[in-house]
Design a protein around this motif. Sequence first.
Motif, PDB file in Angstrom:
ATOM      1  N   THR A  66       0.820  -1.210   0.000  1.00 57.59           N
ATOM      2  CA  THR A  66       0.000   0.000   0.000  1.00 57.59           C
ATOM      3  C   THR A  66       0.857   1.264   0.000  1.00 57.59           C
ATOM      4  OG1 THR A  66      -0.168  -0.236   2.389  1.00 57.59           O
ATOM      5  CG2 THR A  66      -2.041  -0.993   1.101  1.00 57.59           C
ATOM      6  N   GLY A  77       2.724   2.788  -2.173  1.00 60.26           N
ATOM      7  CA  GLY A  77       2.583   3.690  -3.308  1.00 60.26           C
ATOM      8  C   GLY A  77       1.325   4.537  -3.223  1.00 60.26           C
ATOM      9  N   ALA A  78       0.271   3.970  -2.623  1.00 61.53           N
ATOM     10  CA  ALA A  78      -1.000   4.677  -2.584  1.00 61.53           C
ATOM     11  C   ALA A  78      -1.048   5.708  -1.475  1.00 61.53           C
ATOM     12  CB  ALA A  78      -2.142   3.674  -2.414  1.00 61.53           C
ATOM     13  N   VAL A  79      -0.328   5.447  -0.383  1.00 65.81           N
ATOM     14  CA  VAL A  79      -0.397   6.348   0.760  1.00 65.81           C
ATOM     15  C   VAL A  79       0.418   7.610   0.509  1.00 65.81           C
ATOM     16  CG1 VAL A  79       0.055   6.590   3.224  1.00 65.81           C
ATOM     17  CG2 VAL A  79      -0.803   4.438   2.334  1.00 65.81           C
ATOM     18  N   PHE A 110      -7.224  -4.859   0.210  1.00 69.83           N
ATOM     19  CA  PHE A 110      -6.271  -3.781  -0.028  1.00 69.83           C
ATOM     20  C   PHE A 110      -6.811  -2.459   0.506  1.00 69.83           C
ATOM     21  CE2 PHE A 110      -4.429  -0.401  -2.593  1.00 69.83           C
ATOM     22  CZ  PHE A 110      -3.099  -0.733  -2.635  1.00 69.83           C
ATOM     23  N   LEU A 133      -5.613   0.098   3.377  1.00 68.50           N
ATOM     24  CA  LEU A 133      -5.334   1.480   2.975  1.00 68.50           C
ATOM     25  C   LEU A 133      -6.160   2.475   3.790  1.00 68.50           C
ATOM     26  CD1 LEU A 133      -3.760   3.131   0.831  1.00 68.50           C
ATOM     27  CD2 LEU A 133      -5.801   3.021  -0.586  1.00 68.50           C
ATOM     28  N   THR A 182      -7.575   8.276  -4.482  1.00 67.92           N
ATOM     29  CA  THR A 182      -6.458   7.428  -4.914  1.00 67.92           C
ATOM     30  C   THR A 182      -6.951   6.017  -5.182  1.00 67.92           C
ATOM     31  OG1 THR A 182      -5.150   8.681  -3.339  1.00 67.92           O
ATOM     32  CG2 THR A 182      -4.087   6.786  -4.360  1.00 67.92           C
ATOM     33  N   TYR A 233      -6.729   3.627  -8.588  1.00 66.22           N
ATOM     34  CA  TYR A 233      -6.136   2.280  -8.567  1.00 66.22           C
ATOM     35  C   TYR A 233      -7.110   1.235  -9.099  1.00 66.22           C
ATOM     36  CZ  TYR A 233      -1.722   3.021  -6.171  1.00 66.22           C
ATOM     37  OH  TYR A 233      -0.440   3.370  -5.863  1.00 66.22           O
TER      38      TYR A 233
END
Lengths: 302, 304
Positions: free
Chosen positions: A297, A299-301, B180, B184, B225, B229
């Motif tokens: 995760t 890259g997303a944070v 995921f 997140l 985000t 994705y």
Amino acid sequence: MTSQIEKTRPGDAAAAKPTVPRPEKIESEGGVLNVFSHAFLILWAAMVVLPMLWAFMTSFKTNAEIFTAPWSLPTKLHWENWTGAWTTANFGSYFINSLIVVGGGVVGTMLIGSMAAYVLARFEFPGNRFIYYLFISGMTFPVFLALVPLFFVLKNTGLLASYQGLILVYIGYSLPFTVFFLTAFFRTLPTSIAEAALIDGCGHAGVFFKIMLPLARPGLISIGIFNVLGQWNQYLLPLVLNSDKDKFVLTQGLADLAVNQGYAGNWGQLFAGLMIATIPVLVVYIVFQRQVQAGMTAGAVK
Amino acid sequence: MRHGKYRFIVSFLALPVAIYLVFVIWPYVQAIGLSLTDWSGLTPTQNFVGLANYVRLVQDPLFWISLWHNIILLIVLPLVTLALGLFFAFMINVGGKKRKNVTIAGVRGSKFYQVVYFFPQVLSITVIAVLWQFIYNPNSGALNSALRAVGLDANIGWLSDSRLALTSIIVVMVWWQVGFYVVLFSAGMSAIPSDIYEAVLIDGANRFTTFFRITFPLMWDTIQTGWVYLGIVAMDGFAIVQIMTVGPGGPDNSTTVVPFYLWDSAFNHGQAAYGTAMGVAMLIVTLLFAVLTLRFSRRERIEF
């Protein structure tokens, strides 16, 4: 707590229905919501765990058992499914092919990727930004766009259906995210130790291998696990670039068996093969569960 | 010293840049030119045909069907996955009962849920597709036989019924992705200061209000985000369709997606250039999606 809520009730804009005492309403609402929510949490956990348990169980059953009683326990543990999957269904050699390709791919990606990231993060030179953005741009394009030309690049260089070809392609397509992640990481490392080593007569390469790489270990582990899982699970690239049955990787072998053999095949063996492909990933995940979640995760944070 | 620095830079960058240029950049660049030829992939000759492949693409009903399925995925997959991800993350981080000294806590066993939910994410998409193909098997699959066990007369062809097949695929994709977003969003939620929650709790807000007035707006950037994705995942769908579905791509093309049609044309039907043109079309759709996402989310942000 409840008394405080009661006191503030007149000021609450949401208290439009004055006949119902507010605190009770919250409690009953919470109760129903709680039961429903907990049930749903448990249900989803079951939806994840049960298919895996079912597959594991089925890998020990005979075809007849699978057809007549799909959910019952195997009468006897048919280990011959596992040995058959490993030998006659070739999962043993697929496994070794995966190990070779992913081993080469990950070691190459980590070494080459960290070298590029280090230079891009720590040195100023003309074209630095250009090369950096060239790497980053690889994250934005769909792989499908490159698929046909890539096939012919490998064909023309004689690398089609070879370990080397797959390894180089895995490295190439892992570089964008690896460089992106590690460049950011190298920027956060302190410069003083590296400068001291340079003054003491250590070369740039020496500083990198002896000081910066060990310092960057947390970052290397995160992106390393990310790459291991990503390359181990890769399906599209080997499917297109690796048509030699002797060089099939696990995902390819599994899909090939499931698609071509279909329902006529030996189910128990196929499920054993499925478990053979899953167990290494499961072990990595259970051991490094926090790092895996953080790495995937990351890259997303950011 | 200066000389040594440049020699070092070149020696460290040469290999990565070379591999990257040959295997990544060069194919991408070639793709544009290749899509303007009539190359089958089998013949040595490549004739320039201009936009003929694109004209054919626009007139190809199967391309539009495939693209339509990707667009359905593009809308449904993020909506369902993000809603479930937010709900689970909220339960895991905020939804628990108040205990001593801790105002904000997750439900019991929240750690366990977070580990289990994420698990499909580390599985290979091949394993997921093969596994679910057997779960959906009409006769001895796990799903129908579980339904029969609770007394239902289940004889449902999850993948062979053209009305159900695409939905069955979307379910698998949601199953694969939700974990995921739980992780997140959990990271995002634990970053929200707990005094904000304490303050609204004192003001008498219930969980619904807390979620929609506090968590949701404060999480907006992360949700955005996540949408992007999932958009990337939705534009793919290749492995699931190619391994799981009847045909594959069927029944009656009810599950075919653009990447599958691309692969099938280029590698099974000797239409390399035509397949590449589909790749370019996909790139355009992806960029369009990115632009629309940014515009949509900007408007939303002003609302809060």
